[in-house]
Design a protein around this motif. Structure first.
Motif, PDB file in Angstrom:
ATOM      1  N   ILE A 146      42.116 -25.794  31.593  1.00 19.23           N
ATOM      2  CA  ILE A 146      43.608 -25.656  31.694  1.00 19.23           C
ATOM      3  C   ILE A 146      43.737 -26.117  33.385  1.00 19.23           C
ATOM      4  O   ILE A 146      43.057 -25.867  34.231  1.00 19.23           O
ATOM      5  N   PRO A 147      44.742 -27.149  33.338  1.00 15.39           N
ATOM      6  CA  PRO A 147      44.729 -27.830  34.584  1.00 15.39           C
ATOM      7  C   PRO A 147      45.078 -26.777  35.878  1.00 15.39           C
ATOM      8  O   PRO A 147      45.577 -25.634  35.564  1.00 15.39           O
ATOM      9  N   ASP A 148      44.965 -27.185  36.982  1.00 14.34           N
ATOM     10  CA  ASP A 148      45.181 -26.428  38.317  1.00 14.34           C
ATOM     11  C   ASP A 148      46.724 -25.870  38.307  1.00 14.34           C
ATOM     12  O   ASP A 148      47.567 -26.902  37.550  1.00 14.34           O
ATOM     13  N   GLY A 149      47.195 -24.879  38.762  1.00 16.38           N
ATOM     14  CA  GLY A 149      48.623 -24.431  38.888  1.00 16.38           C
ATOM     15  C   GLY A 149      49.045 -23.728  37.606  1.00 16.38           C
ATOM     16  O   GLY A 149      50.072 -23.048  37.620  1.00 16.38           O
ATOM     17  N   PHE A 150      47.928 -23.367  36.565  1.00 12.97           N
ATOM     18  CA  PHE A 150      48.385 -22.542  35.602  1.00 12.97           C
ATOM     19  C   PHE A 150      47.065 -21.429  35.445  1.00 12.97           C
ATOM     20  O   PHE A 150      46.138 -21.649  36.078  1.00 12.97           O
ATOM     21  N   PRO A 151      47.544 -20.199  35.156  1.00 17.84           N
ATOM     22  CA  PRO A 151      46.776 -19.101  35.269  1.00 17.84           C
ATOM     23  C   PRO A 151      45.440 -19.192  34.463  1.00 17.84           C
ATOM     24  O   PRO A 151      45.298 -19.573  33.629  1.00 17.84           O
ATOM     25  N   GLN A 152      44.288 -19.394  35.267  1.00 19.20           N
ATOM     26  CA  GLN A 152      43.129 -19.773  34.699  1.00 19.20           C
ATOM     27  C   GLN A 152      42.428 -18.307  33.777  1.00 19.20           C
ATOM     28  O   GLN A 152      41.401 -18.731  32.825  1.00 19.20           O
ATOM     29  N   ASN A 153      42.592 -17.075  34.061  1.00 28.55           N
ATOM     30  CA  ASN A 153      42.096 -16.105  33.737  1.00 28.55           C
ATOM     31  C   ASN A 153      42.540 -15.827  32.355  1.00 28.55           C
ATOM     32  O   ASN A 153      42.095 -14.939  31.476  1.00 28.55           O
ATOM     33  N   ASP A 154      43.726 -16.230  31.733  1.00 32.04           N
ATOM     34  CA  ASP A 154      44.385 -15.555  30.828  1.00 32.04           C
ATOM     35  C   ASP A 154      45.077 -16.949  30.012  1.00 32.04           C
ATOM     36  O   ASP A 154      45.887 -16.533  29.011  1.00 32.04           O
ATOM     37  N   LEU A 155      44.588 -17.923  30.201  1.00 34.79           N
ATOM     38  CA  LEU A 155      44.913 -19.169  29.478  1.00 34.79           C
ATOM     39  C   LEU A 155      43.547 -20.016  29.053  1.00 34.79           C
ATOM     40  O   LEU A 155      42.762 -20.327  29.979  1.00 34.79           O
ATOM     41  N   CYS A 192      55.075 -16.528  26.910  1.00 37.56           N
ATOM     42  CA  CYS A 192      55.523 -17.849  27.168  1.00 37.56           C
ATOM     43  C   CYS A 192      56.980 -18.271  27.413  1.00 37.56           C
ATOM     44  O   CYS A 192      57.800 -17.969  26.614  1.00 37.56           O
ATOM     45  N   GLY A 193      57.078 -18.668  28.657  1.00 32.58           N
ATOM     46  CA  GLY A 193      58.715 -19.235  28.608  1.00 32.58           C
ATOM     47  C   GLY A 193      58.768 -20.739  28.032  1.00 32.58           C
ATOM     48  O   GLY A 193      58.116 -21.018  27.281  1.00 32.58           O
ATOM     49  N   GLU A 194      59.874 -21.430  28.492  1.00 38.46           N
ATOM     50  CA  GLU A 194      60.233 -22.735  27.983  1.00 38.46           C
ATOM     51  C   GLU A 194      59.223 -23.563  27.932  1.00 38.46           C
ATOM     52  O   GLU A 194      58.946 -24.515  27.019  1.00 38.46           O
ATOM     53  N   ASP A 195      58.452 -23.847  29.310  1.00 39.99           N
ATOM     54  CA  ASP A 195      57.610 -24.800  29.516  1.00 39.99           C
ATOM     55  C   ASP A 195      56.598 -24.143  30.581  1.00 39.99           C
ATOM     56  O   ASP A 195      56.036 -25.026  30.825  1.00 39.99           O
ATOM     57  N   THR A 196      56.273 -22.835  30.252  1.00 39.08           N
ATOM     58  CA  THR A 196      55.413 -22.302  31.116  1.00 39.08           C
ATOM     59  C   THR A 196      54.374 -21.200  30.400  1.00 39.08           C
ATOM     60  O   THR A 196      54.744 -20.140  30.270  1.00 39.08           O
ATOM     61  N   PRO A 197      53.587 -21.838  30.028  1.00 41.99           N
ATOM     62  CA  PRO A 197      52.408 -20.772  29.235  1.00 41.99           C
ATOM     63  C   PRO A 197      51.823 -19.967  30.036  1.00 41.99           C
ATOM     64  O   PRO A 197      51.634 -20.331  31.303  1.00 41.99           O
ATOM     65  N   SER A 198      51.692 -18.749  29.688  1.00 37.23           N
ATOM     66  CA  SER A 198      50.972 -17.530  30.464  1.00 37.23           C
ATOM     67  C   SER A 198      50.569 -16.486  29.509  1.00 37.23           C
ATOM     68  O   SER A 198      51.161 -16.474  28.416  1.00 37.23           O
ATOM     69  N   GLY A 199      49.814 -15.391  30.074  1.00 39.48           N
ATOM     70  CA  GLY A 199      49.415 -14.210  29.470  1.00 39.48           C
ATOM     71  C   GLY A 199      48.845 -14.605  28.133  1.00 39.48           C
ATOM     72  O   GLY A 199      49.279 -13.799  27.024  1.00 39.48           O
TER      73      GLY A 199
END
Length: 251
Positions: free
Chosen positions: A158-167, A211-218
């Motif tokens: 998972i690239p930097d800038g995205f949550p590492q612990n829940d993706l 998940c938002g339009e282009d923001t995966p999370s949780g």
């Protein structure tokens, strides 16, 4: 006519989305075991409802516990297997329970970007003049495809800038996501059909509500329920949808 007012859709590809970054999964709360827990719950509920209807076709949870010496792990495995013995297949196979229809859903969707409902939710152009912005969908495929090599190189998939612990991703994650979306579409189509059931439960993961339009999370990469609503709108002209998020959180 439907065999039951409720259909349970099982997607086996969703088992294959797993955390491979390290052997320590103690902090990963969203994992394949969730699907097994759902199957156990369904099997126990079906057994109980059959008993209440005076038509016991599966052993009750209490009977299994007694027969297995109160071994909870063995009971869980028995119940999980029990669900697999229920109706799984086409309409010409006789169901052995009237509580619900159980169907193992095949994966027909090969690429997220090929589905109009997915594009409506996740590919809107910045100017609002179409759904051709495939950046988010394309990077999901890339993350999964490159996941093993990234981890071998000592990097995160998972690239930097995205949550590492829940993706997290593995090579099978993209197909699991496609399977989840496909199963939600199937659920919508079955309920909206003229002779379909009144309710459908899609047994899928990864989840989608964060998940938002282009923001995966949780733990979410695409918004499965929003895609289902878009599919209902595009295929059946549905204009209003109510979404209830019944969510038990850890921590």
């Amino acid at each position: 006519m439907p065999l039951s007012n409720t259909v349970v859709l099982i997607q086996d590809e969703c088992y294959n989305h797993r955390f491979i970054r390290s052997k320590d999964t103690s902090f990963i709360v969203e994992r394949p075991e969730r699907l097994r827990a759902l199957k156990i719950g369904f099997a126990a509920a079906i057994a109980r409802l059959e008993a209440l209807n005076s038509r016991p076709k599966l052993h009750s949870q209490e009977e299994i516990l007694l027969a297995r010496g109160n071994n909870v792990d063995v009971v869980a495995e028995e119940l999980s297997k029990a669900l697999d013995t229920l109706r799984i297949g086409s309409a010409d196979v006789e169901s052995i329970t009237t509580v619900c229809e159980v169907v193992r859903n095949p994966v027909k969707l090969q690429y997220l970007s090929s589905d109009p409902a997915v594009r409506m939710i996740h590919s809107a152009n910045a100017g609002g003049d179409g759904f051709d912005n495939l950046e988010h969908l394309d990077r999901l495929a890339k993350w999964a495809r490159e996941s093993e090599q990234k981890i071998r190189n000592g990097e995160s998939e998972i690239p930097d800038g995205f949550p590492q612990n829940d993706l997290y991703m593995c090579p099978q994650s993209y197909r699991a996501i496609c399977g989840a979306v496909d199963t939600v579409r199937e659920a919508v189509e079955r309920v909206m059909g003229t002779e379909g059931p009144k309710a459908a439960f899609a047994t899928i993961r990864p989840p989608g509500h964060h998940c938002g339009e282009d923001t995966p999370s949780g733990f979410c990469f695409v918004n499965n329920v929003a895609i289902g609503a878009a599919h209902a709108h595009l295929q059946f002209g549905v204009k209003r949808v109510i979404i209830f998020d019944i969510d038990l959180h850890h921590g």
